[in-house]
Enzyme design. Structure first.
Site, PDB file in Angstrom:
ATOM      1  N   LYS A  99       0.726  -1.163   0.054  1.00  0.00           N
ATOM      2  CA  LYS A  99       0.045   0.036  -0.047  1.00  0.00           C
ATOM      3  C   LYS A  99       0.823   1.296   0.116  1.00  0.00           C
ATOM      4  O   LYS A  99       2.036   1.214   0.483  1.00  0.00           O
ATOM      5  CB  LYS A  99      -0.743   0.106   1.096  1.00  0.00           C
ATOM      6  CG  LYS A  99      -2.242   0.896   1.225  1.00  0.00           C
ATOM      7  CD  LYS A  99      -3.149   0.166   0.536  1.00  0.00           C
ATOM      8  CE  LYS A  99      -4.566   1.153   0.447  1.00  0.00           C
ATOM      9  NZ  LYS A  99      -5.664   0.217   0.152  1.00  0.00           N
ATOM     10  N   LYS A 202     -22.294   2.709  -4.869  1.00  0.00           N
ATOM     11  CA  LYS A 202     -21.875   2.175  -5.965  1.00  0.00           C
ATOM     12  C   LYS A 202     -22.222   0.719  -5.762  1.00  0.00           C
ATOM     13  O   LYS A 202     -22.789  -0.051  -6.542  1.00  0.00           O
ATOM     14  CB  LYS A 202     -20.434   2.603  -6.324  1.00  0.00           C
ATOM     15  CG  LYS A 202     -20.129   3.939  -6.792  1.00  0.00           C
ATOM     16  CD  LYS A 202     -18.713   3.970  -7.357  1.00  0.00           C
ATOM     17  CE  LYS A 202     -17.553   3.808  -6.159  1.00  0.00           C
ATOM     18  NZ  LYS A 202     -17.988   5.165  -5.220  1.00  0.00           N
ATOM     19  N   VAL A 203     -21.625   0.097  -4.633  1.00  0.00           N
ATOM     20  CA  VAL A 203     -21.819  -1.467  -4.384  1.00  0.00           C
ATOM     21  C   VAL A 203     -22.949  -1.795  -3.914  1.00  0.00           C
ATOM     22  O   VAL A 203     -23.814  -2.802  -4.387  1.00  0.00           O
ATOM     23  CB  VAL A 203     -20.650  -1.907  -3.401  1.00  0.00           C
ATOM     24  CG1 VAL A 203     -20.809  -3.156  -3.086  1.00  0.00           C
ATOM     25  CG2 VAL A 203     -19.365  -1.549  -3.804  1.00  0.00           C
ATOM     26  N   HIS A 205     -26.076  -0.538  -4.341  1.00  0.00           N
ATOM     27  CA  HIS A 205     -26.942  -0.181  -5.200  1.00  0.00           C
ATOM     28  C   HIS A 205     -27.069  -1.630  -6.380  1.00  0.00           C
ATOM     29  O   HIS A 205     -27.844  -2.218  -6.411  1.00  0.00           O
ATOM     30  CB  HIS A 205     -26.917   0.753  -6.409  1.00  0.00           C
ATOM     31  CG  HIS A 205     -27.937   1.204  -7.091  1.00  0.00           C
ATOM     32  ND1 HIS A 205     -28.630   2.339  -7.186  1.00  0.00           N
ATOM     33  CD2 HIS A 205     -28.543   0.145  -8.174  1.00  0.00           C
ATOM     34  CE1 HIS A 205     -29.345   2.412  -8.307  1.00  0.00           C
ATOM     35  NE2 HIS A 205     -29.311   1.346  -8.665  1.00  0.00           N
TER      36      HIS A 205
HETATM   37  P1  NAD Z   1     -20.037   4.695  -2.018  1.00  0.00           P
HETATM   38  O1  NAD Z   1     -19.267   6.024  -1.462  1.00  0.00           O
HETATM   39  O2  NAD Z   1     -20.439   4.703  -3.632  1.00  0.00           O
HETATM   40  O3  NAD Z   1     -21.550   4.484  -1.385  1.00  0.00           O
HETATM   41  C1  NAD Z   1     -21.561   4.402   0.257  1.00  0.00           C
HETATM   42  C2  NAD Z   1     -22.884   4.845   0.460  1.00  0.00           C
HETATM   43  O4  NAD Z   1     -23.025   4.786   1.733  1.00  0.00           O
HETATM   44  C3  NAD Z   1     -23.436   6.411   0.011  1.00  0.00           C
HETATM   45  O5  NAD Z   1     -24.476   6.295  -0.751  1.00  0.00           O
HETATM   46  C4  NAD Z   1     -23.274   6.991   1.253  1.00  0.00           C
HETATM   47  O6  NAD Z   1     -24.446   7.983   1.124  1.00  0.00           O
HETATM   48  C5  NAD Z   1     -23.823   5.708   2.283  1.00  0.00           C
HETATM   49  N1  NAD Z   1     -23.619   6.280   3.635  1.00  0.00           N
HETATM   50  C6  NAD Z   1     -22.615   6.761   4.020  1.00  0.00           C
HETATM   51  N2  NAD Z   1     -22.854   6.659   5.491  1.00  0.00           N
HETATM   52  C7  NAD Z   1     -23.724   6.216   5.837  1.00  0.00           C
HETATM   53  C8  NAD Z   1     -24.472   5.653   6.857  1.00  0.00           C
HETATM   54  N3  NAD Z   1     -24.081   6.149   8.306  1.00  0.00           N
HETATM   55  N4  NAD Z   1     -25.644   5.141   6.945  1.00  0.00           N
HETATM   56  C9  NAD Z   1     -26.123   4.576   5.596  1.00  0.00           C
HETATM   57  N5  NAD Z   1     -25.533   5.051   4.492  1.00  0.00           N
HETATM   58  C10 NAD Z   1     -24.272   5.751   4.536  1.00  0.00           C
HETATM   59  O7  NAD Z   1     -19.005   3.782  -1.930  1.00  0.00           O
HETATM   60  P2  NAD Z   1     -19.066   2.179  -2.371  1.00  0.00           P
HETATM   61  O8  NAD Z   1     -17.853   1.980  -3.465  1.00  0.00           O
HETATM   62  O9  NAD Z   1     -20.142   1.677  -2.824  1.00  0.00           O
HETATM   63  O10 NAD Z   1     -18.152   1.305  -1.216  1.00  0.00           O
HETATM   64  C11 NAD Z   1     -19.116   1.030  -0.269  1.00  0.00           C
HETATM   65  C12 NAD Z   1     -18.270   0.154   1.001  1.00  0.00           C
HETATM   66  O11 NAD Z   1     -17.572  -0.683   0.245  1.00  0.00           O
HETATM   67  C13 NAD Z   1     -16.954   1.135   1.449  1.00  0.00           C
HETATM   68  O12 NAD Z   1     -16.902   0.865   2.768  1.00  0.00           O
HETATM   69  C14 NAD Z   1     -15.728   0.794   0.751  1.00  0.00           C
HETATM   70  O13 NAD Z   1     -14.724   0.890   1.344  1.00  0.00           O
HETATM   71  C15 NAD Z   1     -16.004  -0.754   0.469  1.00  0.00           C
HETATM   72  N6  NAD Z   1     -15.516  -1.368  -0.663  1.00  0.00           N
HETATM   73  C16 NAD Z   1     -15.810  -0.841  -1.909  1.00  0.00           C
HETATM   74  C17 NAD Z   1     -15.235  -1.385  -3.001  1.00  0.00           C
HETATM   75  C18 NAD Z   1     -15.628  -1.176  -4.665  1.00  0.00           C
HETATM   76  O14 NAD Z   1     -15.261  -1.690  -5.466  1.00  0.00           O
HETATM   77  N7  NAD Z   1     -16.392   0.078  -4.561  1.00  0.00           N
HETATM   78  C19 NAD Z   1     -14.559  -2.604  -3.104  1.00  0.00           C
HETATM   79  C20 NAD Z   1     -14.150  -2.922  -1.723  1.00  0.00           C
HETATM   80  C21 NAD Z   1     -14.670  -2.354  -0.523  1.00  0.00           C
END
Ligand code: NAD
Length: 381
Positions: A99, A202-203, A205
């Site tokens: 990292k 993103k995830v 949804h």
């Molecule tokens: P994102 O920012 O697109 O979505 C996160 C959502 O959570 C947002 O809609 C936000 O409004 C909501 N949110 C924030 N605080 C909240 C709360 N207290 N209660 C309810 N909703 C809340 O992020 P993402 O890419 O969908 O990632 C989601 C999680 O998965 C993160 O923890 C991220 O680190 C992890 N993750 C994502 C990926 C990836 O490929 N995108 C990969 C591994 C891990």
């Protein structure tokens, strides 16, 4: 004949204690290499931490963040790189863990010159470290870094990239959830189960889409009205509750934290009614010390699918770029998260330990057995 000896061999009788390592030499961390990158011209100050190359190139993203001190930045790089070693190992990838952190405010200080200087540092490691996106760095940044090094993934599609990793992250969570269902209820089918998804970004949804297609009932919450509205437009049949507290108290079979870290704190674990926790959020356990949240989940009979295993679909997707991205191959690898989840849950059950601990043990076993067997082979990547 000249005898070689250290210049100070006769003058110094004991090591001089001027250097206090904050972590890298600590056996609890055991990092292979930590590199400080300094480029005065562009203002780059970065730290690359290679935790382990036992299984292959050390892959992990670059976090660009305004750390308050160098010590904070180092601590983050050390912690996150070790996490990547475990994640990549358990995901079955032939990759080690690394990292990097760039110290600064990405909204004000990021520039082409800085990213290219950083790319040259990555290149200088000859592939021991492969970078990717993380907090504060984006696909477009990876394309810039790619102009200096091939050891970067998470690029845009025109640059050989894998596209949005949320696609296979969500699929991986769904796959792991089916494995949990098999373990707990004896069926991979989620039809008729009620799944609560906290965070429909993103995830979340995309996960909702998989769940509905599988016949599950879905309840969601999100702090963002825009995210909820987007979801309702594509999936009007979903129920929405106000706030995570209401969601965890709802009559759920599965709870899927897909927002921020620390989703599983003591109060949440006591209130939770679901039998299974399986979601994408990183660092879900607010306290993962011995006798902490993992053990309390175990006592309450709640099956916890370790976050770093079930959310590894994204790293599997982007790491496929190293071979020239092929979606079907990446997806096939993500499907193997089913077996990996089953293995973790079985090990936990056999040993009476939490799946969080079992996951760590299985990752360590793979690093030791596969890592040592490939150590001295020629042609090692
Ligand atoms: P994102 O920012 O697109 O979505 C996160 C959502 O959570 C947002 O809609 C936000 O409004 C909501 N949110 C924030 N605080 C909240 C709360 N207290 N209660 C309810 N909703 C809340 O992020 P993402 O890419 O969908 O990632 C989601 C999680 O998965 C993160 O923890 C991220 O680190 C992890 N993750 C994502 C990926 C990836 O490929 N995108 C990969 C591994 C891990």
């Amino acid at each position: 004949m000249t005898t070689l000896s250290r210049p100070d061999a006769h003058t110094r009788t004991a090591p001089v204690a001027t250097f206090r390592a904050p972590g890298p030499f600590d056996p609890a961390h055991g990092h292979e290499q930590v590199v400080y990158c300094n480029d005065a011209a562009s203002g780059l100050r970065a730290i690359i931490a290679v935790h382990s190359t036992a299984l292959g190139l050390a892959l992990g993203g670059t976090r660009y963040y305004p750390y308050e001190s160098e010590d904070d930045a180092l601590a983050d790089a050390l912690r996150l790189s070790k996490g990547m070693t475990y994640k990549n190992a358990l995901a079955g990838l032939d990759l080690g863990g690394g990292k990097a952190v760039i110290i600064g405010d990405p909204t004000r200080e990021k520039s082409e010159a800085l990213l290219r200087a950083y790319g040259r540092f990555v290149e200088s490691l000859g592939g021991r470290y492969v970078t990717a996106c993380d907090v504060g760095t984006y696909v477009a940044d990876m394309d810039v870094i790619h102009r200096e090094t091939d050891f970067v993934v998470g690029r845009s599609e025109p640059h050989g990239g894998a596209g949005d990793p949320s696609v296979l992250t969500a699929f991986g969570v769904f796959t792991a959830m089916r494995a949990c269902s098999d373990h707990v209820w004896g069926t991979v089918s989620l039809r008729g189960r009620t799944v609560g998804v906290a965070g429909v970004g993103k995830v979340g949804h995309l996960l909702v889409g998989h769940l509905l297609e599988a016949g599950a009932n879905v309840v969601v919450t999100d702090v963002s009205d825009a995210a909820v509205d987007r979801l309702r437009r594509s999936h009007p049949q979903v129920d929405v509750v106000a706030g995570t507290d209401a969601l965890v108290r709802a009559d759920l079979d599965v709870y899927a934290p897909c927002a921020l870290g620390g989703a599983l704190d003591a109060a949440t674990v006591e209130a939770l009614r679901a039998r299974v926790v399986c979601g994408s959020a990183n660092n879900q356990l607010a306290d993962d010390g011995e006798g902490g949240i993992p053990e309390r989940l175990l006592e309450r009979g709640i099956t916890y699918a370790p976050d770093y295993l079930v959310n590894s679909g994204g790293v599997i997707q982007v790491s496929d770029e190293l071979e020239g991205f092929v979606f079907e191959r990446a997806k096939h690898r993500v499907e193997k998260l089913f077996d990996a989840t089953v293995a973790v849950l079985r090990r936990a059950e056999e040993q009476g330990i939490s799946p969080a601990r079992a996951a760590d043990h299985l990752a360590e076993e793979r690093i030791t057995t596969i890592g040592s067997s490939r150590m001295y082979l020629p042609g090692r990547r």
